[in-house]
Design a protein around this motif. Sequence first.
Motif: not given
Length: 184
Positions: A19-24, A26
């Motif tokens: 997830n590019h928004k939070n780097g996590k 998924e």
Amino acid sequence: MTQLATTDSLQVVSFSLVNHKNGKREGYALPIDQVREIRTIDEITQVPKAKSYVKGIMNLRGVIIPVVDIKDKLGFGKTEITSKSKQRILVADINDSLCGILIDFVEQVMRIPQKDIGPAPTDAFEDYSYITGIAKTQGRLLVILDVKTLLSESELKPSQNPVTTKKELKPTTQNTNSVTDEDD
């Protein structure tokens, strides 16, 4: 005994999308019967006027197949291919047609007990027909996708080219489902 194992569990290829928004990372999974093979990324050729989520086409042992950016298709933004990444292409069998699915990390091939798979929350998604369930496994959630529903044949078929069927391919022992990310 084999029949009991297949009805009490679902064998999947699990993978992660960043997830590019939070780097996590998924977790997602595809049923193993929808995955023909796992490949490293070869050259992908862009096609003019392709759908936004179609990254291009690739040559799979002499057969041209489309490559879909699954993150773009799911609405997570476009995937940038980098040479130092562990990105892979899952070659999926969609109604006897082959399609490459670009993912960030292959996790493992695993069996998930049916008791650990629940339905997708119906009120949470605009369209959840391509989600066959949510698995709770190894302390995390995996969204189990039905690639046949997510990528219907009519969306991927070039209008003037014949559909490539899996029967046209020669078997290979290279890049099979044994790929895992051990370095993570």
